[in-house]
Design an enzyme around this catalytic site. Structure first.
Site, short mmCIF file in Angstrom:
data_model
loop_
_atom_site.label_atom_id
_atom_site.label_comp_id
_atom_site.label_asym_id
_atom_site.label_seq_id
_atom_site.Cartn_x
_atom_site.Cartn_y
_atom_site.Cartn_z
CB SER A 18 -1.14 0.06 1.42
OG SER A 18 0.33 0.46 2.11
CG ASP A 19 1.48 5.89 -1.62
OD1 ASP A 19 2.47 6.60 -0.19
OD2 ASP A 19 1.93 6.66 -2.24
CE1 TYR A 20 3.96 7.34 6.47
CE2 TYR A 20 2.25 8.21 6.20
CZ TYR A 20 4.13 8.17 6.92
OH TYR A 20 3.55 8.66 8.76
CB THR A 21 -2.51 5.68 5.63
OG1 THR A 21 -1.95 6.94 5.32
CG2 THR A 21 -0.85 5.88 7.05
N GLY A 22 -2.48 4.29 3.13
CA GLY A 22 -3.04 3.83 1.65
C GLY A 22 -4.42 2.94 1.72
#
Length: 762
Positions: free
Chosen positions: A304-308
């Site tokens: 995932s992206d940052y906190t996606g």
């Protein structure tokens, strides 16, 4: 802040960790099986894990002991506690960290993993190595302007080797998003608006980061293609915003650079923040499973992206953290970055039967496979060496490469009256503007470990290039966004006292990058006022336009006789600009993005559709496809860029103008430099399908060649076209090629006529 410098005791502990690793269950299972038997070996290790340990392998967090600019880029990581994070490693609840504080930090964490965790599975260390580590290279958009994929490969290789020397195994790069709206700030991290150039740069950067000796080489880092997918198509260029595009557009425009990155060997991919047609990418099973896994056969790791995954709640797609975890994981996100959702909720979801154990094991297997490929099961400390970290960064070779890359990334938009190159002697030069001097706004956005303080500024570069540094004056004139008291008066005085004014203006590096969308992509008003005042002196003006995006230029900036676009060039910013300014290196870069007439023209890209009402050549006509103020074309188009030579295109030869289904069409043209300066010309081949079952762009770049021409030299450039080069996505959403008539241009830009002809595909 606690001082985490490595101690003698820690070094001894690290040595003990290596001994512990040699007899660990993970090493015994995986090393004995050998790389060729990875699935069986991984299954043996997975079978020993608890569900919580499995979820731990799928959890990636910002390092609590952060490095460089990571504290501001990853504020959540800065608020965490390193001792607590070591406890998570000890308990098997953490598989890796990112943007940490170098080899000393990595050694501490890996030592705990190897000595004190139950299964002693190695930690994975990642970082945002976007355009350099300690040696900073031009921002990716600038480097794309070089139209030199091998240069991108070499800078990525240098960046990867520096990062690996600091203990890093995995980089969240390259960004391969096609960006066609200059308002979007993250276009600075990619390769611009064209699919072919984007594919070539994606391939080059992956190969550079990973090297050619295998991912287990101690100087290799694993690449991560991002952001999957269509992040650059956000509505109105607003970061994180909605994307709603057709499947055809995804397959023709936004997917191909990812396919090139995977073809080059990228073993990981990052899901994007945006939704696509109502479904966030982080929970989009069609995108992450149907397309990525089943259709393309990608068998690597999805992160995932940052906190996606957490942001699925913000999207209104998930009701709470537990549901967000289930949706993201079942859609195909193997590893969660920063939210902590997987370690918090996957064990319960598996126990409740809402997530199959088979899916959990599949994701863990992918993480273990990456760690094995990186050589971590052979030697968890292979990239962790504080001594190597100090000696293999910012070397003479990497700094020379940064200067070369910088000079090759500078685009010359105008050079009326051959004002450039400037003479090194006999002329008084006034450097004016907020970027005229000072170690700020040099390296560009999204660099975690390099600093402006280690970069060389414009004034230093110029003074070193001229014969008499006393002939160079430096005056700010204005701030970036605000006027300075008596700033314009001082600038006017400096210009009047000089023979030539070099005006260094544009964007700060904080105006581009993530979360830096701009509603008006212009030079800030305070700097425009400065430019008008300097121009009014009547002195020759050279504009140095610092920017991370295409800008809409006007007034004294647009009317200046010479305009160079140096972007943000990194560690050797000033010397690289001086090299081009004084002609040590000729400008050879071309625009990877179209500069619009006005912000309201965005999104704009050169390969737009013609529409049913195109304006014919000549004046604007009513009821045609154009704005009231200007034609449907760029102010400075994709591919545009001048040299210090005088370039001519002649003698187009396309043979009989027929391309058979299984044949090759050879296109030849003569390119000559009739000027007095050596030059590098980027010769571009464009094609237009005149009539097709799906309307086609006005032009599409199919190939380019970068050639060096001495004064008076002529070269014949040859291109070849095959049937596959004319492929597009048909009505059934499958690749197709249709016989018919095609227009063709060999030209210096996407709008230049150059040499034109036509051919027929049988």
């Amino acid at each position: 802040m606690k001082d985490w410098r490595i101690s003698r005791r820690a070094a001894l502990v690290g040595a003990g960790a290596a001994v512990a690793w040699a007899s660990s269950p993970a090493r015994a299972l995986l090393a004995a099986a050998g790389q060729g038997a990875l699935p069986a070996a991984a299954e043996s290790l997975i079978g020993r894990m608890t569900v919580e340990e499995k979820a731990g392998q799928l959890t990636l967090m910002a390092a609590a002991w952060a490095g460089g600019a990571a504290v501001s880029l990853n504020p959540a990581g800065a608020s965490s506690n390193f001792d607590a994070q070591l406890g998570e490693v000890r308990a098997g609840r953490l598989g890796g960290v990112f943007n940490g504080n170098g080899a000393a930090m990595a050694k501490r964490m890996q030592t705990v993993a190897m000595r004190e965790s139950r299964l002693k599975v190695p930690m994975l260390f990642a970082a945002d190595i976007i355009h350099g580590f300690r040696t900073v290279f031009p921002v990716p958009l600038a480097e794309a302007a070089s139209f030199d994929p091998d240069l991108a490969r070499r800078t990525a290789r240098a960046a990867g080797a520096e990062a690996a020397a600091s203990g890093i195994d995995w980089t969240f790069a390259p960004m391969v998003d096609i960006a066609r709206d200059a308002r979007w700030g993250r276009g600075v991290e990619g390769s611009g608006e064209d699919v072919l150039l984007g594919r070539m740069m994606a391939d080059a950067r992956v190969r550079g980061f990973q090297g050619d000796r295998g991912l287990d080489a101690p100087d290799a880092v694993a690449a991560c293609a991002k952001h999957f997918a269509a992040y650059g198509a956000a509505e109105a260029g607003l970061d994180y915003s909605t994307v709603d595009v057709s499947e055809r557009t995804l397959r023709e425009t936004y997917f191909p650079p990812f396919q090139s990155a995977f073809g080059a060997g990228a073993p990981t991919v990052m899901a994007s923040f945006n939704e696509i047609s109502g479904v966030p990418a982080t929970a989009n099973d069609w995108l992450l499973t149907e397309v990525l896994r089943r259709q393309w056969g990608f068998d690597g790791l999805v992160v995932s992206d940052y906190t996606g995954d957490e942001e699925l709640i913000g999207h209104g797609f998930a009701a709470d953290a537990r549901e967000a975890t289930r949706l993201a994981f079942l859609a195909g996100v193997d590893m969660s970055m920063q939210s902590g959702f997987y370690i918090q909720h996957l064990p319960d979801l598996v126990a409740a039967g809402e997530v199959p154990m088979e899916r959990l094991d599949e994701a863990v297997r992918r993480v273990l496979a990456l760690k094995l490929r990186l050589g971590l099961f052979d030697d968890p400390f292979r990239r962790i060496d504080p001594r190597r970290e100090k000696t293999r960064v910012r070397t003479r070779e990497t700094l020379a490469l940064a200067r070369e890359a910088g000079a090759k990334s500078i685009v010359m938009l105008k050079n009326d009256g051959d004002l450039l190159p400037l003479p090194r002697t006999g002329k008084r030069i006034a450097l004016i503007g907020p970027f005229a001097s000072g170690q700020h706004d040099l390296i560009g956005p999204w660099n975690v470990y390099g600093t402006d303080a280690e970069a060389v500024d414009l004034a230093t570069g110029v003074r070193a290039a001229v014969s008499d540094a006393a002939m160079v004056s430096v005056t700010a004139g204005s701030g970036i966004n605000d006027a300075l008291d008596d700033g314009i008066a001082a600038a006017v005085a400096a210009a009047n006292a000089a023979d030539i004014a070099v005006l260094a203006i544009g964007e700060s590096q904080s105006m581009s990058g993530e979360a830096q969308s701009r509603s008006d992509i212009v030079v800030p008003p305070a700097q425009m006022a400065l430019a008008e005042a300097v121009a009014a002196t009547g002195k020759p003006v050279v504009i140095l336009l610092r920017t991370g995006r295409a800008l809409a230029l006007s007034g004294a900036v647009l009317n200046a006789p010479s305009i160079l676009v140096p972007w943000f060039l990194g560690s050797q910013d000033g010397p690289a600009i001086a090299d081009v300014l004084f002609g040590k290196v000729g400008p050879s870069a071309r625009l990877p993005v179209s500069f619009p007439h006005a912000t309201g023209q965005e999104p704009y890209h050169y390969d737009h559709k013609i529409t049913g009402r195109p304006n014919p050549a000549g004046p604007l006509q009513p009821y045609k496809a154009h704005f009231r103020e200007f034609a449907n074309e760029a102010l400075f188009p994709f591919g545009h860029g001048l040299t210090y030579g005088t370039i001519s295109y002649t003698d187009l030869d396309i043979g009989d103008g027929r391309l058979s289904a299984d044949g090759v069409l050879t296109i030849r043209a003569n390119i000559a430099n009739t000027g007095t300066h050596a030059a590098e010309e980027v010769v571009q081949l464009y094609v237009h399908d005149v009539a097709a079952s799906i309307t086609r762009p006005i032009r599409e770049l199919k190939a380019f060649r970068k050639i060096a021409l001495k004064p008076g030299e002529r070269q014949q450039v040859t291109f070849t076209l095959r049937r596959a080069d004319l492929q597009f996505i048909g009505r059934d959403l499958k690749p197709t090629v249709e016989p018919g008539r095609f227009q063709l241009w060999v030209a210096p830009s996407a709008q230049a006529e150059g040499l034109s002809g036509a051919f027929t595909l049988a």
